[in-house]
Design a protein around this motif. Structure first.
Motif, mmCIF file in Angstrom:
data_model
loop_
_atom_site.group_PDB
_atom_site.id
_atom_site.type_symbol
_atom_site.label_atom_id
_atom_site.label_comp_id
_atom_site.label_asym_id
_atom_site.label_seq_id
_atom_site.Cartn_x
_atom_site.Cartn_y
_atom_site.Cartn_z
ATOM 1 N N UNK A 15 0.827 -1.210 0.000
ATOM 2 C CA UNK A 15 0.000 0.000 0.000
ATOM 3 C C UNK A 15 0.861 1.259 0.000
ATOM 4 N N UNK A 16 1.924 1.256 0.784
ATOM 5 C CA UNK A 16 2.815 2.423 0.836
ATOM 6 C C UNK A 16 3.497 2.631 -0.505
ATOM 7 N N UNK A 17 4.017 1.555 -1.097
ATOM 8 C CA UNK A 17 4.678 1.666 -2.404
ATOM 9 C C UNK A 17 3.710 2.137 -3.482
ATOM 10 N N UNK A 18 2.494 1.654 -3.404
ATOM 11 C CA UNK A 18 1.461 2.075 -4.357
ATOM 12 C C UNK A 18 1.179 3.570 -4.222
ATOM 13 N N UNK A 19 1.063 4.037 -2.980
ATOM 14 C CA UNK A 19 0.813 5.460 -2.727
ATOM 15 C C UNK A 19 2.000 6.302 -3.186
ATOM 16 N N UNK A 26 4.068 13.311 -2.211
ATOM 17 C CA UNK A 26 4.917 14.321 -2.826
ATOM 18 C C UNK A 26 4.761 15.726 -2.257
ATOM 19 N N UNK A 27 3.616 16.057 -1.728
ATOM 20 C CA UNK A 27 3.377 17.434 -1.298
ATOM 21 C C UNK A 27 3.160 17.549 0.198
ATOM 22 N N UNK A 28 3.731 16.669 0.970
ATOM 23 C CA UNK A 28 3.600 16.739 2.421
ATOM 24 C C UNK A 28 4.483 17.857 2.963
ATOM 25 N N UNK A 29 3.992 18.551 3.998
ATOM 26 C CA UNK A 29 4.819 19.602 4.597
ATOM 27 C C UNK A 29 5.995 18.943 5.310
#
Length: 176
Positions: A15-19, A26-29
């Protein structure tokens, strides 16, 4: 076990790799920066305050400084022996086939310097092992303790010729 069963860890990793592939993260603070961990829930309250004060003053606990000194010490000892071993190989290669008295004397001097370097390395390992002993007394969590360095394993890992290791072993009073 049925083939369709998936372990929890594998499922989560998928699930993490898919995300990640979809760009969800990509746009996390704070991307690319260390996580701001202010509190360690495993520390006793008194230690938490002490570690907070150390962190605020850019200081490290003594046991961490000791570990860094051990790591630097072993790396320097290894570098020095590697450098001396390379020097010895080059010097002996330059003297190859020469049988005149001066060349024989120089060859003997090169070998004496090599033996001196091996004994110095052995002393440095003994000193580092004393530091490891003291470190293991200071470290607050037993699984962070270090193993002592094994001189013979270190020499083999560095590629020291077996004949030189044997000669050093024969001159070692602690080798019973």
């Amino acid at each position: 076990m049925r083939p369709e069963m998936v372990y929890w860890g594998e499922w989560l990793e998928q699930k993490i790799l898919e995300a990640m592939r979809q760009g969800v993260f990509d746009h996390l603070s704070g991307k690319g920066k260390p996580l701001p961990v202010e509190e360690n829930p495993y520390l006793e309250p008194g230690l938490a305050i002490a570690y907070h004060i150390l962190r605020q003053n850019d200081a490290r606990p003594e046991w961490i400084e000791a570990d860094l000194a051990i790591r630097r010490g072993i790396e320097l000892a290894r570098q020095d022996l590697r450098r001396t071993m390379q020097w010895r190989e080059e010097a002996l290669r330059a003297l190859e086939g020469k049988t005149d008295p001066r060349s024989r004397a120089e060859r003997a001097w090169v070998e004496a310097e090599w033996d001196r370097a091996l004994r110095a390395f052995a002393r440095r390992i003994a000193e580092l092992n004393e530091q490891v002993f003291l470190f293991n007394l200071k470290v607050p969590i037993y699984w962070l303790q270090r193993f002592k360095f094994d001189l013979w394993e270190e020499l083999q890992a560095l590629g020291v010729p077996e004949a030189d290791i044997t000669r050093l072993r024969q001159g070692d009073p602690t080798n019973g």
